[in-house]
Scaffold this motif. Structure first.
Motif, PDB file in Angstrom:
ATOM      1  N   VAL A   1       0.877  -1.174   0.000  1.00 23.85           N
ATOM      2  CA  VAL A   1       0.000   0.000   0.000  1.00 23.85           C
ATOM      3  C   VAL A   1       0.915   1.224   0.000  1.00 23.85           C
ATOM      4  O   VAL A   1       1.818   1.332   0.838  1.00 23.85           O
ATOM      5  CB  VAL A   1      -0.918   0.030   1.246  1.00 23.85           C
ATOM      6  CG1 VAL A   1      -1.763   1.290   1.256  1.00 23.85           C
ATOM      7  CG2 VAL A   1      -1.786  -1.214   1.313  1.00 23.85           C
ATOM      8  N   PHE A   2       0.679   2.116  -0.952  1.00 28.99           N
ATOM      9  CA  PHE A   2       1.454   3.349  -1.046  1.00 28.99           C
ATOM     10  C   PHE A   2       0.499   4.523  -0.943  1.00 28.99           C
ATOM     11  O   PHE A   2      -0.507   4.586  -1.670  1.00 28.99           O
ATOM     12  CB  PHE A   2       2.207   3.421  -2.380  1.00 28.99           C
ATOM     13  CG  PHE A   2       3.261   2.356  -2.515  1.00 28.99           C
ATOM     14  CD1 PHE A   2       4.539   2.570  -2.037  1.00 28.99           C
ATOM     15  CD2 PHE A   2       2.963   1.141  -3.106  1.00 28.99           C
ATOM     16  CE1 PHE A   2       5.505   1.579  -2.131  1.00 28.99           C
ATOM     17  CE2 PHE A   2       3.918   0.148  -3.222  1.00 28.99           C
ATOM     18  CZ  PHE A   2       5.192   0.364  -2.738  1.00 28.99           C
ATOM     19  N   VAL A   3       0.823   5.461  -0.045  1.00 26.03           N
ATOM     20  CA  VAL A   3       0.008   6.653   0.121  1.00 26.03           C
ATOM     21  C   VAL A   3       0.839   7.831  -0.371  1.00 26.03           C
ATOM     22  O   VAL A   3       1.830   8.218   0.251  1.00 26.03           O
ATOM     23  CB  VAL A   3      -0.423   6.854   1.592  1.00 26.03           C
ATOM     24  CG1 VAL A   3      -1.302   8.097   1.715  1.00 26.03           C
ATOM     25  CG2 VAL A   3      -1.139   5.617   2.125  1.00 26.03           C
ATOM     26  N   THR A   4       0.413   8.372  -1.511  1.00 22.84           N
ATOM     27  CA  THR A   4       1.038   9.571  -2.068  1.00 22.84           C
ATOM     28  C   THR A   4      -0.100  10.573  -2.274  1.00 22.84           C
ATOM     29  O   THR A   4      -0.785  10.891  -1.309  1.00 22.84           O
ATOM     30  CB  THR A   4       1.794   9.244  -3.383  1.00 22.84           C
ATOM     31  OG1 THR A   4       0.883   8.678  -4.330  1.00 22.84           O
ATOM     32  CG2 THR A   4       2.940   8.281  -3.132  1.00 22.84           C
TER      33      THR A   4
ATOM     34  N   GLU B   1       3.165   7.600   3.352  1.00 24.31           N
ATOM     35  CA  GLU B   1       3.247   6.327   4.065  1.00 24.31           C
ATOM     36  C   GLU B   1       3.311   5.208   3.038  1.00 24.31           C
ATOM     37  O   GLU B   1       2.846   5.345   1.917  1.00 24.31           O
ATOM     38  CB  GLU B   1       1.987   6.155   4.922  1.00 24.31           C
ATOM     39  CG  GLU B   1       1.937   4.910   5.747  1.00 24.31           C
ATOM     40  CD  GLU B   1       0.699   4.843   6.642  1.00 24.31           C
ATOM     41  OE1 GLU B   1       0.589   3.871   7.398  1.00 24.31           O
ATOM     42  OE2 GLU B   1      -0.156   5.760   6.579  1.00 24.31           O
ATOM     43  N   PHE B   2       3.926   4.095   3.422  1.00 24.30           N
ATOM     44  CA  PHE B   2       3.769   2.876   2.646  1.00 24.30           C
ATOM     45  C   PHE B   2       3.917   1.672   3.555  1.00 24.30           C
ATOM     46  O   PHE B   2       4.523   1.742   4.620  1.00 24.30           O
ATOM     47  CB  PHE B   2       4.694   2.794   1.419  1.00 24.30           C
ATOM     48  CG  PHE B   2       6.156   2.572   1.697  1.00 24.30           C
ATOM     49  CD1 PHE B   2       6.647   1.338   2.131  1.00 24.30           C
ATOM     50  CD2 PHE B   2       7.066   3.594   1.466  1.00 24.30           C
ATOM     51  CE1 PHE B   2       7.998   1.138   2.336  1.00 24.30           C
ATOM     52  CE2 PHE B   2       8.419   3.409   1.677  1.00 24.30           C
ATOM     53  CZ  PHE B   2       8.888   2.172   2.116  1.00 24.30           C
ATOM     54  N   LYS B   3       3.312   0.597   3.104  1.00 21.73           N
ATOM     55  CA  LYS B   3       3.419  -0.686   3.802  1.00 21.73           C
ATOM     56  C   LYS B   3       3.674  -1.739   2.729  1.00 21.73           C
ATOM     57  O   LYS B   3       2.964  -1.796   1.721  1.00 21.73           O
ATOM     58  CB  LYS B   3       2.133  -1.006   4.546  1.00 21.73           C
ATOM     59  CG  LYS B   3       2.142  -2.378   5.222  1.00 21.73           C
ATOM     60  CD  LYS B   3       0.848  -2.664   5.942  1.00 21.73           C
ATOM     61  CE  LYS B   3      -0.181  -3.152   4.958  1.00 21.73           C
ATOM     62  NZ  LYS B   3      -1.372  -3.752   5.575  1.00 21.73           N
ATOM     63  N   ILE B   4       4.699  -2.541   2.943  1.00 18.17           N
ATOM     64  CA  ILE B   4       5.010  -3.638   2.034  1.00 18.17           C
ATOM     65  C   ILE B   4       5.111  -4.905   2.876  1.00 18.17           C
ATOM     66  O   ILE B   4       5.791  -4.916   3.896  1.00 18.17           O
ATOM     67  CB  ILE B   4       6.332  -3.402   1.283  1.00 18.17           C
ATOM     68  CG1 ILE B   4       6.241  -2.133   0.434  1.00 18.17           C
ATOM     69  CG2 ILE B   4       6.689  -4.613   0.420  1.00 18.17           C
ATOM     70  CD1 ILE B   4       7.552  -1.716  -0.206  1.00 18.17           C
ATOM     71  N   VAL B   5       4.423  -5.938   2.444  1.00 17.35           N
ATOM     72  CA  VAL B   5       4.478  -7.227   3.136  1.00 17.35           C
ATOM     73  C   VAL B   5       5.121  -8.227   2.183  1.00 17.35           C
ATOM     74  O   VAL B   5       4.539  -8.574   1.152  1.00 17.35           O
ATOM     75  CB  VAL B   5       3.085  -7.716   3.571  1.00 17.35           C
ATOM     76  CG1 VAL B   5       3.189  -9.064   4.288  1.00 17.35           C
ATOM     77  CG2 VAL B   5       2.408  -6.685   4.464  1.00 17.35           C
ATOM     78  N   PHE B   6       6.333  -8.645   2.536  1.00 13.29           N
ATOM     79  CA  PHE B   6       7.038  -9.675   1.783  1.00 13.29           C
ATOM     80  C   PHE B   6       6.791 -11.027   2.432  1.00 13.29           C
ATOM     81  O   PHE B   6       6.529 -11.110   3.636  1.00 13.29           O
ATOM     82  CB  PHE B   6       8.549  -9.425   1.793  1.00 13.29           C
ATOM     83  CG  PHE B   6       8.990  -8.250   0.978  1.00 13.29           C
ATOM     84  CD1 PHE B   6       8.631  -8.125  -0.353  1.00 13.29           C
ATOM     85  CD2 PHE B   6       9.809  -7.283   1.528  1.00 13.29           C
ATOM     86  CE1 PHE B   6       9.060  -7.045  -1.116  1.00 13.29           C
ATOM     87  CE2 PHE B   6      10.245  -6.207   0.784  1.00 13.29           C
ATOM     88  CZ  PHE B   6       9.874  -6.087  -0.538  1.00 13.29           C
ATOM     89  N   ARG B   7       6.917 -12.072   1.628  1.00 14.15           N
ATOM     90  CA  ARG B   7       6.863 -13.435   2.154  1.00 14.15           C
ATOM     91  C   ARG B   7       8.041 -14.197   1.573  1.00 14.15           C
ATOM     92  O   ARG B   7       8.449 -13.955   0.445  1.00 14.15           O
ATOM     93  CB  ARG B   7       5.532 -14.100   1.836  1.00 14.15           C
ATOM     94  CG  ARG B   7       5.138 -14.123   0.407  1.00 14.15           C
ATOM     95  CD  ARG B   7       3.715 -14.602   0.121  1.00 14.15           C
ATOM     96  NE  ARG B   7       3.400 -15.853   0.725  1.00 14.15           N
ATOM     97  CZ  ARG B   7       2.341 -16.066   1.541  1.00 14.15           C
ATOM     98  NH1 ARG B   7       1.498 -15.099   1.782  1.00 14.15           N
ATOM     99  NH2 ARG B   7       2.121 -17.232   2.051  1.00 14.15           N
ATOM    100  N   LEU B   8       8.571 -15.087   2.374  1.00  9.88           N
ATOM    101  CA  LEU B   8       9.684 -15.921   1.934  1.00  9.88           C
ATOM    102  C   LEU B   8       9.157 -16.913   0.909  1.00  9.88           C
ATOM    103  O   LEU B   8       8.100 -17.519   1.109  1.00  9.88           O
ATOM    104  CB  LEU B   8      10.305 -16.644   3.130  1.00  9.88           C
ATOM    105  CG  LEU B   8      11.668 -17.277   2.915  1.00  9.88           C
ATOM    106  CD1 LEU B   8      12.717 -16.220   2.575  1.00  9.88           C
ATOM    107  CD2 LEU B   8      12.100 -18.040   4.168  1.00  9.88           C
TER     108      LEU B   8
ATOM    109  N   CYS C   1       6.388   5.639   7.702  1.00  8.17           N
ATOM    110  CA  CYS C   1       5.430   6.684   8.057  1.00  8.17           C
ATOM    111  C   CYS C   1       6.181   7.803   8.772  1.00  8.17           C
ATOM    112  O   CYS C   1       6.958   7.541   9.700  1.00  8.17           O
ATOM    113  CB  CYS C   1       4.334   6.120   8.949  1.00  8.17           C
ATOM    114  SG  CYS C   1       2.997   7.276   9.287  1.00  8.17           S
ATOM    115  N   GLN C   2       5.955   9.038   8.346  1.00  9.21           N
ATOM    116  CA  GLN C   2       6.552  10.222   8.953  1.00  9.21           C
ATOM    117  C   GLN C   2       8.068  10.104   9.090  1.00  9.21           C
ATOM    118  O   GLN C   2       8.645  10.447  10.113  1.00  9.21           O
ATOM    119  CB  GLN C   2       5.906  10.516  10.301  1.00  9.21           C
ATOM    120  CG  GLN C   2       4.432  10.827  10.179  1.00  9.21           C
ATOM    121  CD  GLN C   2       3.775  11.101  11.520  1.00  9.21           C
ATOM    122  OE1 GLN C   2       4.368  10.924  12.576  1.00  9.21           O
ATOM    123  NE2 GLN C   2       2.529  11.546  11.465  1.00  9.21           N
ATOM    124  N   GLY C   3       8.708   9.590   8.053  1.00  5.26           N
ATOM    125  CA  GLY C   3      10.164   9.503   8.025  1.00  5.26           C
ATOM    126  C   GLY C   3      10.757   8.321   8.770  1.00  5.26           C
ATOM    127  O   GLY C   3      11.965   8.131   8.753  1.00  5.26           O
TER     128      GLY C   3
END
Length: 165
Positions: free
Chosen positions: A31-34, A86-93, A124-126
């Motif tokens: 999820v990317f918030v721009t 803000e961004f959230k990245i969820v990786f999986r092995l 988020c916020q740096g």
């Protein structure tokens, strides 16, 4: 579960978006918030490909996109004059790497019993936070797999020269 704060955010971002450090991970979601919020589901849509493409590209047995496949699109979402809000990245092995981890750690767990070993990135916020997670298809009080995964993530970050605390 392990929670680490990345201390050199710019260096990390370069490795994440411009380098290949994370390319072996599969993408669960992002999820990317721009100026808008962009959601990416990492599930591979096999119907998009012909059966020939699935075979020639080795996608037949793959359920999730690799970061290397999605990274250029994510880079376009954040590139510009402004830092993402803000961004959230969820990786999986990947399944192959799950098998390697189990073999190296000599854990007597069937790979099919592991729903996922996750690496979660949240900016988020740096501030950039990296947390680990694991999901099993059965209940156990044994935390050996979780601790092994946490240790592997620490080693991975150190090997990539990514500073954390």
């Amino acid at each position: 579960m392990l929670a680490l704060q990345i201390t050199e955010v710019k260096t990390f971002m370069n490795k994440l978006f411009l380098g290949d450090s994370f390319d072996a991970f599969q993408l669960s979601e992002a999820v990317f918030v721009t100026f808008n919020t962009f959601h990416i589901d990492g599930s591979l849509q096999k119907d998009y490909y012909s059966s020939e493409e699935l075979d020639t590209q080795g996608l037949s047995q793959q359920s999730w996109s690799f970061w290397r496949q999605v990274r250029p699109f994510c880079l376009q979402l954040i590139r510009g004059k402004h830092t993402p809000l803000e961004f959230k990245i969820v990786f999986r092995l990947s399944p192959a790497n799950v098998e390697k981890l189990l073999a190296q750690a000599q854990l007597a767990i069937n790979p099919s019993d592991i729903d996922g070993l996750f690496l979660n990135l949240h900016f988020c916020q740096g501030t950039l936070t990296c947390t680990t997670g694991s999901a099993l298809r059965f209940f156990t009080l044994d935390k050996t797999l979780e601790h092994t995964w946490d240790g592997l993530v620490r080693k991975f970050l150190q090997k990539q020269d990514i500073a954390f605390c």
